[in-house]
Design an enzyme around this catalytic site. Structure first.
Site, mmCIF file in Angstrom:
data_model
loop_
_atom_site.group_PDB
_atom_site.id
_atom_site.type_symbol
_atom_site.label_atom_id
_atom_site.label_comp_id
_atom_site.label_asym_id
_atom_site.label_seq_id
_atom_site.Cartn_x
_atom_site.Cartn_y
_atom_site.Cartn_z
ATOM 1 N N PHE A 12 65.269 53.894 44.822
ATOM 2 C CA PHE A 12 66.497 54.491 45.113
ATOM 3 C C PHE A 12 66.747 54.533 46.518
ATOM 4 O O PHE A 12 67.474 54.177 47.237
ATOM 5 C CB PHE A 12 66.680 55.880 44.373
ATOM 6 C CG PHE A 12 67.750 56.649 44.791
ATOM 7 C CD1 PHE A 12 69.023 56.099 44.799
ATOM 8 C CD2 PHE A 12 67.571 57.930 45.182
ATOM 9 C CE1 PHE A 12 70.289 56.833 45.318
ATOM 10 C CE2 PHE A 12 68.636 59.020 45.398
ATOM 11 C CZ PHE A 12 69.954 58.271 45.523
ATOM 12 N N GLY A 14 64.478 53.505 49.070
ATOM 13 C CA GLY A 14 64.324 52.419 49.655
ATOM 14 C C GLY A 14 65.472 51.397 49.792
ATOM 15 O O GLY A 14 65.491 50.668 50.843
ATOM 16 N N VAL A 64 51.080 49.006 45.683
ATOM 17 C CA VAL A 64 50.276 49.528 46.838
ATOM 18 C C VAL A 64 48.830 49.734 46.740
ATOM 19 O O VAL A 64 48.453 49.978 47.812
ATOM 20 C CB VAL A 64 50.932 50.926 47.259
ATOM 21 C CG1 VAL A 64 52.661 50.592 47.949
ATOM 22 C CG2 VAL A 64 51.282 51.758 46.236
ATOM 23 N N LEU A 83 57.291 54.651 50.880
ATOM 24 C CA LEU A 83 58.132 55.447 49.915
ATOM 25 C C LEU A 83 57.593 55.199 48.545
ATOM 26 O O LEU A 83 57.671 55.846 47.807
ATOM 27 C CB LEU A 83 59.497 54.647 49.943
ATOM 28 C CG LEU A 83 60.129 54.899 51.503
ATOM 29 C CD1 LEU A 83 61.690 54.398 51.076
ATOM 30 C CD2 LEU A 83 60.192 56.477 51.740
ATOM 31 N N ALA A 85 55.989 55.355 45.368
ATOM 32 C CA ALA A 85 55.236 56.519 44.565
ATOM 33 C C ALA A 85 55.470 56.608 43.033
ATOM 34 O O ALA A 85 56.735 56.324 42.812
ATOM 35 C CB ALA A 85 55.434 57.799 45.297
ATOM 36 N N SER A 129 57.464 65.686 50.384
ATOM 37 C CA SER A 129 58.678 66.128 49.350
ATOM 38 C C SER A 129 58.814 67.627 49.676
ATOM 39 O O SER A 129 57.882 68.261 49.902
ATOM 40 C CB SER A 129 58.423 65.794 48.084
ATOM 41 O OG SER A 129 59.142 66.484 47.110
ATOM 42 N N TYR A 189 52.302 66.237 41.633
ATOM 43 C CA TYR A 189 53.158 65.432 42.233
ATOM 44 C C TYR A 189 53.006 65.825 43.782
ATOM 45 O O TYR A 189 53.063 65.359 44.822
ATOM 46 C CB TYR A 189 54.326 65.217 41.727
ATOM 47 C CG TYR A 189 55.516 64.916 42.752
ATOM 48 C CD1 TYR A 189 55.726 63.352 42.982
ATOM 49 C CD2 TYR A 189 56.428 65.601 43.367
ATOM 50 C CE1 TYR A 189 56.732 62.702 43.798
ATOM 51 C CE2 TYR A 189 57.455 64.874 44.087
ATOM 52 C CZ TYR A 189 57.510 63.631 44.266
ATOM 53 O OH TYR A 189 58.374 63.060 45.344
HETATM 54 N N1 LIG Z 1 64.590 61.186 45.446
HETATM 55 C C1 LIG Z 1 64.272 62.284 45.866
HETATM 56 O O1 LIG Z 1 64.964 63.423 45.636
HETATM 57 C C2 LIG Z 1 62.926 62.359 46.573
HETATM 58 C C3 LIG Z 1 62.556 63.859 47.164
HETATM 59 C C4 LIG Z 1 61.728 63.940 47.864
HETATM 60 C C5 LIG Z 1 60.537 62.954 47.887
HETATM 61 N N2 LIG Z 1 60.829 61.770 47.674
HETATM 62 C C6 LIG Z 1 59.853 60.674 47.781
HETATM 63 O O2 LIG Z 1 60.882 59.549 48.396
HETATM 64 C C7 LIG Z 1 60.228 58.168 47.962
HETATM 65 C C8 LIG Z 1 61.247 57.465 47.368
HETATM 66 O O3 LIG Z 1 61.745 58.028 46.358
HETATM 67 P P1 LIG Z 1 62.813 57.302 45.288
HETATM 68 O O4 LIG Z 1 63.815 58.619 44.842
HETATM 69 O O5 LIG Z 1 63.480 56.266 46.153
HETATM 70 O O6 LIG Z 1 62.054 57.064 44.263
HETATM 71 P P2 LIG Z 1 62.093 55.758 43.229
HETATM 72 O O7 LIG Z 1 61.283 56.086 42.129
HETATM 73 O O8 LIG Z 1 63.465 55.254 43.037
HETATM 74 O O9 LIG Z 1 61.242 54.594 44.089
HETATM 75 C C9 LIG Z 1 60.169 54.300 44.262
HETATM 76 C C10 LIG Z 1 59.757 52.822 44.325
HETATM 77 O O10 LIG Z 1 58.362 52.843 44.122
HETATM 78 C C11 LIG Z 1 58.040 51.761 43.268
HETATM 79 N N3 LIG Z 1 56.628 52.120 42.896
HETATM 80 C C12 LIG Z 1 56.198 53.075 42.244
HETATM 81 N N4 LIG Z 1 55.001 52.980 42.219
HETATM 82 C C13 LIG Z 1 54.411 51.799 42.756
HETATM 83 C C14 LIG Z 1 53.207 51.000 43.163
HETATM 84 N N5 LIG Z 1 52.211 51.583 42.851
HETATM 85 N N6 LIG Z 1 53.109 50.233 43.959
HETATM 86 C C15 LIG Z 1 54.184 49.657 44.547
HETATM 87 N N7 LIG Z 1 55.524 50.170 44.128
HETATM 88 C C16 LIG Z 1 55.200 51.197 43.372
HETATM 89 C C17 LIG Z 1 59.113 51.833 42.459
HETATM 90 O O11 LIG Z 1 58.998 50.719 41.718
HETATM 91 C C18 LIG Z 1 60.368 52.362 42.959
HETATM 92 O O12 LIG Z 1 60.700 51.132 43.389
HETATM 93 C C19 LIG Z 1 59.045 58.677 47.170
HETATM 94 O O13 LIG Z 1 57.683 58.762 47.872
HETATM 95 C C20 LIG Z 1 59.477 60.066 46.634
HETATM 96 O O14 LIG Z 1 58.186 60.623 46.310
HETATM 97 C C21 LIG Z 1 62.060 61.556 46.839
#
Ligand SMILES: NC(=O)c1ccc[n+]([C@@H]2O[C@H](COP(=O)([O-])OP(=O)(O)OC[C@H]3O[C@@H](n4cnc5c(N)ncnc54)[C@H](O)[C@@H]3O)[C@@H](O)[C@H]2O)c1
Ligand SMILES: [Zn+2]
Length: 378
Positions: A12, A14, A64, A83, A85, A129, A189
């Protein structure tokens, strides 16, 4: 030309970041394993997030935690935005090893490679986060600033959902959480996110690479996952409203979160990567506004133009926090960050986007049942 590697760049945040970096003339590599929980079973055909970036970047499908692929992804890169995770807070409480392996293990591997192989990475940015704070910051008249720990089951069972002073047990007032607040994550988490940030700052400093980390609040907007039942009340509530089903509002509906619109998060992230003075800093990225869960449900209903019963149930999940909203002074000062989107304006964009998407199967009751069986939902 600047070259950036974005791990998790199909996700999302990214995928939006990729678009903006490309507009700015960056050359972008993405390493992402297209996790099924986020991208569905056939991501190449059906994941809108992945489809929005796949022809615009050097895409490497992979984990990753895969050393060979991560080394390949890092070739010729100036900036790394890490990113990738596992992102389900609730799920992390019973898939502990997986969350630690990916979130901490992936970061450790990245830093191992940067430490032990030749590269010209200038700066690493990592997503922490707001989850690392657990409950936010509060003020007690008697004790000053305090950081309440997990609320007691017996209080919540009686309908007493507000936090108490951890020192004197008295009433406390919510204040904005600053970056120097006590870190006490209430989920696996959150623990992983804390360690990711600490590792990046510690190792990068040692090896002479710049570092930045972001404590994102609840990020929302077009493109967020509507399929993942473990995250995102906006997605869950939207599915329920559009299916004309009632919404179970947990606790008394007055619990709050800080919702920050995706475009603001992208701007802050790019500033964090580009602004020289940002090096070595941790930034809260939110709006600084606390919005109640009941307001969330009502705002969504308003923009969908659909009324559904909103049942304030008194149900609760162990480990959920009551409130947390960000103090964003530091991001304002150093990054020049200023959120442009109010909650109402952002939700309007979000609901218009959801209206163009296929209605998702509603997994909500099944996921609650799963949590109930594990003793996490009352
Ligand atoms: N969206 C939020 O509200 C929020 C809040 C705080 C922190 N974050 C952090 O921001 C980052 C991005 O969040 P997001 O909302 O885009 O999440 P998301 O789940 O949409 O994106 C994460 C991406 O990482 C990929 N991924 C997961 N495991 C993987 C692995 N082992 N190897 C390679 N790729 C992998 C997934 O396929 C996905 O495309 C994350 O680290 C998340 O913890 C997000
Ligand atoms: Zn007190």
């Amino acid at each position: 030309m600047n070259r950036a590697l974005i791990t998790g760049g199909a996700g999302f945040i990214g995928s939006h970041l990729v678009q903006k970096l490309i507009e700015k003339g960056y050359d972008v590599t993405v390493l992402d394993n297209l996790l099924e929980q986020i991208h569905g079973v056939y991501p190449v055909k059906t994941s809108p997030l992945f489809c929005s970036i796949k022809d615009k970047v050097r895409f490497i499908k992979g984990d990753v935690c895969d050393k060979t692929l991560l080394e390949l992804a890092l070739e010729d890169v100036d900036y790394v935005i890490h990113l990738a995770a596992e992102t389900g807070t609730g799920q992390s409480m019973y898939e502990i090893k997986r969350y630690i392996d990916v979130n901490i293990g992936g970061t450790a591997l990245l830093l191992d490679i940067l430490t032990n192989t030749k590269n010209h990475v200038k700066r690493v940015a990592v997503a922490e986060s707001r989850a690392i704070y657990g409950e936010g910051k509060y003020h007690c008249e008697k004790c000053g600033d305090v950081y309440p720990t997990e609320r007691k089951d017996e209080d919540m069972a009686k309908g007493d959902f507000e936090c108490h002073c951890p020192k004197c047990g008295g009433m406390v007032t919510l204040v904005a959480t600053t970056e120097d607040s006590t870190i006490h994550p209430s989920s696996v988490y959150g623990i992983g996110k804390q360690v990711q940030g600490q590792l990046v700052h510690l190792i990068c400093k040692t090896i002479g690479i710049e570092s930045v980390s972001f404590r994102f609040q609840n990020v929302y907007g077009p493109g967020q996952s509507l399929t993942n039942p473990y995250t995102g009340i906006l997605s869950i509530f939207s599915n329920r409203i559009k299916s004309h089903k009632c919404i179970n509002i947990f606790e008394d509906g007055k619990e709050t979160r800080d919702f920050v619109y995706i475009d603001d998060v992208v701007d802050a992230t790019i500033a964090g990567m580009e602004v020289p003075k940002a090096n070595g800093h941790v930034f809260n990225i939110g709006t600084g506004v606390a919005t109640s869960v009941l307001t969330v449900a009502q705002t969504l209903c308003k923009h969908y133009g659909i009324e559904v019963p909103l049942t304030v149930s008194g149900n609760y999940r162990m480990g959920d926090i009551r409130h947390n909203y960000a103090d964003i002074t530091l991001a304002k000062q150093i990054l020049g960050f200023k959120p442009k989107w109010t909650f109402d304006a952002g939700i309007k964009q979000f609901t218009e986007w959801v209206n163009c998407q296929e209605l998702q199967t509603d997994n909500y009751e099944a996921s609650l049942e799963e949590m109930k069986q594990k003793g996490l939902f009352k």
